[in-house]
Design a protein around this motif. Structure first.
Motif, PDB file in Angstrom:
ATOM      1  N   ALA B  24       0.853  -1.186   0.000  1.00 10.14           N
ATOM      2  CA  ALA B  24       0.000   0.000   0.000  1.00 10.14           C
ATOM      3  C   ALA B  24       0.887   1.233   0.000  1.00 10.14           C
ATOM      4  N   TYR B  25       0.522   2.222  -0.772  1.00 11.23           N
ATOM      5  CA  TYR B  25       1.287   3.464  -0.779  1.00 11.23           C
ATOM      6  C   TYR B  25       0.366   4.615  -0.438  1.00 11.23           C
ATOM      7  N   SER B  26       0.937   5.689   0.066  1.00 11.99           N
ATOM      8  CA  SER B  26       0.089   6.792   0.522  1.00 11.99           C
ATOM      9  C   SER B  26       0.236   8.053  -0.316  1.00 11.99           C
ATOM     10  N   ASN B  27       1.291   8.145  -1.136  1.00  9.81           N
ATOM     11  CA  ASN B  27       1.510   9.358  -1.904  1.00  9.81           C
ATOM     12  C   ASN B  27       0.807   9.273  -3.255  1.00  9.81           C
ATOM     13  N   SER B  28      -0.341   9.898  -3.376  1.00  7.61           N
ATOM     14  CA  SER B  28      -1.088   9.824  -4.628  1.00  7.61           C
ATOM     15  C   SER B  28      -0.371  10.542  -5.766  1.00  7.61           C
ATOM     16  N   ALA B  29       0.669  11.315  -5.451  1.00  4.28           N
ATOM     17  CA  ALA B  29       1.439  12.012  -6.495  1.00  4.28           C
ATOM     18  C   ALA B  29       2.485  11.114  -7.134  1.00  4.28           C
ATOM     19  N   SER B  30       2.690   9.916  -6.593  1.00  7.28           N
ATOM     20  CA  SER B  30       3.689   9.013  -7.180  1.00  7.28           C
ATOM     21  C   SER B  30       3.232   8.545  -8.547  1.00  7.28           C
ATOM     22  N   ASP B  31       4.151   8.543  -9.497  1.00  6.00           N
ATOM     23  CA  ASP B  31       3.767   8.135 -10.848  1.00  6.00           C
ATOM     24  C   ASP B  31       4.613   7.001 -11.388  1.00  6.00           C
ATOM     25  N   TYR B  32       5.453   6.428 -10.556  1.00  5.54           N
ATOM     26  CA  TYR B  32       6.305   5.330 -11.021  1.00  5.54           C
ATOM     27  C   TYR B  32       6.571   4.410  -9.838  1.00  5.54           C
ATOM     28  N   PHE B  33       6.375   3.102 -10.059  1.00  8.51           N
ATOM     29  CA  PHE B  33       6.510   2.127  -8.985  1.00  8.51           C
ATOM     30  C   PHE B  33       7.418   0.987  -9.448  1.00  8.51           C
ATOM     31  N   ILE B  34       8.194   0.480  -8.501  1.00 13.24           N
ATOM     32  CA  ILE B  34       9.162  -0.563  -8.823  1.00 13.24           C
ATOM     33  C   ILE B  34       9.103  -1.657  -7.756  1.00 13.24           C
ATOM     34  N   TRP B  35       9.297  -2.885  -8.172  1.00  8.54           N
ATOM     35  CA  TRP B  35       9.499  -3.991  -7.243  1.00  8.54           C
ATOM     36  C   TRP B  35      10.956  -4.419  -7.313  1.00  8.54           C
ATOM     37  N   TYR B  36      11.533  -4.590  -6.116  1.00  2.00           N
ATOM     38  CA  TYR B  36      12.901  -5.067  -5.999  1.00  2.00           C
ATOM     39  C   TYR B  36      12.913  -6.381  -5.217  1.00  2.00           C
ATOM     40  N   GLY B  59       5.911  -9.511 -16.769  1.00  2.00           N
ATOM     41  CA  GLY B  59       7.276  -9.865 -17.124  1.00  2.00           C
ATOM     42  C   GLY B  59       7.355 -11.370 -17.231  1.00  2.00           C
ATOM     43  N   GLN B  60       8.545 -11.887 -17.078  1.00  2.00           N
ATOM     44  CA  GLN B  60       8.702 -13.333 -17.127  1.00  2.00           C
ATOM     45  C   GLN B  60       8.328 -13.908 -15.765  1.00  2.00           C
ATOM     46  N   ARG B  61       7.227 -14.587 -15.650  1.00  2.00           N
ATOM     47  CA  ARG B  61       6.689 -15.182 -14.424  1.00  2.00           C
ATOM     48  C   ARG B  61       6.227 -14.153 -13.385  1.00  2.00           C
ATOM     49  N   VAL B  62       6.416 -12.892 -13.626  1.00  2.00           N
ATOM     50  CA  VAL B  62       5.970 -11.873 -12.667  1.00  2.00           C
ATOM     51  C   VAL B  62       4.993 -10.912 -13.326  1.00  2.00           C
ATOM     52  N   THR B  63       4.036 -10.476 -12.533  1.00  2.00           N
ATOM     53  CA  THR B  63       3.051  -9.495 -12.974  1.00  2.00           C
ATOM     54  C   THR B  63       2.882  -8.472 -11.866  1.00  2.00           C
ATOM     55  N   VAL B  64       2.861  -7.214 -12.227  1.00  2.00           N
ATOM     56  CA  VAL B  64       2.599  -6.159 -11.246  1.00  2.00           C
ATOM     57  C   VAL B  64       1.241  -5.552 -11.575  1.00  2.00           C
ATOM     58  N   LEU B  65       0.430  -5.393 -10.539  1.00  2.00           N
ATOM     59  CA  LEU B  65      -0.877  -4.775 -10.665  1.00  2.00           C
ATOM     60  C   LEU B  65      -0.905  -3.491  -9.855  1.00  2.00           C
ATOM     61  N   LEU B  66      -1.487  -2.462 -10.434  1.00  2.00           N
ATOM     62  CA  LEU B  66      -1.579  -1.165  -9.765  1.00  2.00           C
ATOM     63  C   LEU B  66      -3.034  -0.725  -9.701  1.00  2.00           C
ATOM     64  N   ASN B  67      -3.500  -0.456  -8.498  1.00  2.00           N
ATOM     65  CA  ASN B  67      -4.860   0.055  -8.304  1.00  2.00           C
ATOM     66  C   ASN B  67      -4.739   1.439  -7.675  1.00  2.00           C
ATOM     67  N   LYS B  68      -4.851   2.458  -8.517  1.00  2.00           N
ATOM     68  CA  LYS B  68      -4.644   3.831  -8.036  1.00  2.00           C
ATOM     69  C   LYS B  68      -5.796   4.306  -7.160  1.00  2.00           C
ATOM     70  N   THR B  69      -6.947   3.713  -7.343  1.00  2.00           N
ATOM     71  CA  THR B  69      -8.125   4.129  -6.565  1.00  2.00           C
ATOM     72  C   THR B  69      -7.901   3.895  -5.079  1.00  2.00           C
ATOM     73  N   VAL B  70      -7.334   2.729  -4.764  1.00  2.00           N
ATOM     74  CA  VAL B  70      -7.089   2.397  -3.357  1.00  2.00           C
ATOM     75  C   VAL B  70      -5.603   2.463  -3.010  1.00  2.00           C
ATOM     76  N   LYS B  71      -4.803   2.973  -3.940  1.00  2.00           N
ATOM     77  CA  LYS B  71      -3.356   3.115  -3.732  1.00  2.00           C
ATOM     78  C   LYS B  71      -2.732   1.792  -3.286  1.00  2.00           C
ATOM     79  N   HIS B  72      -2.899   0.783  -4.141  1.00  2.00           N
ATOM     80  CA  HIS B  72      -2.447  -0.555  -3.833  1.00  2.00           C
ATOM     81  C   HIS B  72      -1.648  -1.113  -5.004  1.00  2.00           C
TER      82      HIS B  72
END
Lengths: 115, 113
Positions: B24-36, B59-72
């Motif tokens: 979960a993220y709290s900064n609605s101004a963020s426009d780029y997200f990364i998984w490490y 990606g290969q075996r990985v998927t990132v989902l972004l839900n901006k409505t709930v910042k998830h």
């Protein structure tokens, strides 16, 4: 070839001592960083340099002094070490990317233990 | 204030199963997200990223989902393997934050053989 290399990997020292950690990157990146990772794995940015210019300086005690002699090197000097300074310090670099698209390449970390 | 946090600090899955790591993220101004991904004794390593104008990236075996409505944000790993065992961090770059990447607290993934 290691992209971001930092030395030493392990550092054990007494309270009150002064120590340095060195970092070098061969990726041609413009920006370098120091992050601190505590025992709970939380990663917190400390400093960032862009082409030798300090651009990020978080709330860090002034016992910590970064130095970037050129854009491929970023060193961290710590004076009067305290027990709370024990952590893993990571160096990272990133290219000059599009606004907000900042992908970091990390070194392997330097584990500092203050006794 | 700005923060990026995780719902589950530890996740244990059976080899071959799918893994889902949430953030979960709290900064609605963020426009780029990364998984490490951080393996033991190593630094974090880039896995996949997503911009705020997208809601899914694979990606290969990985998927990132972004839900901006709930910042998830979530990371899905298909057919989890022992080599996937690591600590996973979500991170964000606020649009006005320049080079400042903010990391979440991390989730440790254990893969049982």
């Amino acid at each position: 070839d290691t992209a971001v290399s930092q030395t030493p990997k392990y550092l054990v020292t007494q309270m009150g001592n002064d120590k340095s950690i060195k970092c070098e990157q061969n990726l041609g990146h413009d920006t370098m960083y120091w992050y601190k990772q505590d025992s709970k794995k939380f990663l917190k940015i400390m400093f960032s340099y862009n082409n030798k210019e300090l651009i990020i300086n978080e709330t860090v005690p002034n016992r910590f002094s970064p130095k970037s002699p050129d854009k491929a090197h970023l060193n961290l000097h710590i004076n009067s070490l305290e027990l709370g300074d024990s952590a893993v310090y990571f160096c990272a670099s990133s290219p000059r990317g599009a606004r907000g698209a900042n992908v970091l390449t990390f070194g392997a970390g330097s584990r500092l233990t203050v006794l | 204030g700005e923060s990026v946090g995780l719902h589950l600090p530890t996740l244990s899955v059976q080899e071959g199963d799918n893994s889902i790591i949430n953030c979960a993220y709290s900064n609605s101004a963020s426009d780029y997200f990364i998984w490490y991904k951080q393996e033991s004794g190593k630094g974090p390593q880039f896995i996949i990223d997503i911009r705020s104008n997208m809601d899914k990236r694979q990606g290969q075996r990985v998927t990132v989902l972004l839900n901006k409505t709930v910042k998830h944000l979530s990371l899905q790993i298909a057919a989890t393997q022992p080599g996937d065992s690591a600590v996973y961090f979500c991170a964000e770059n606020p649009a006005t934050g320049g080079f400042k990447t903010i990391f979440g607290a991390g989730t440790r993934l254990f893969v049982k053989a």
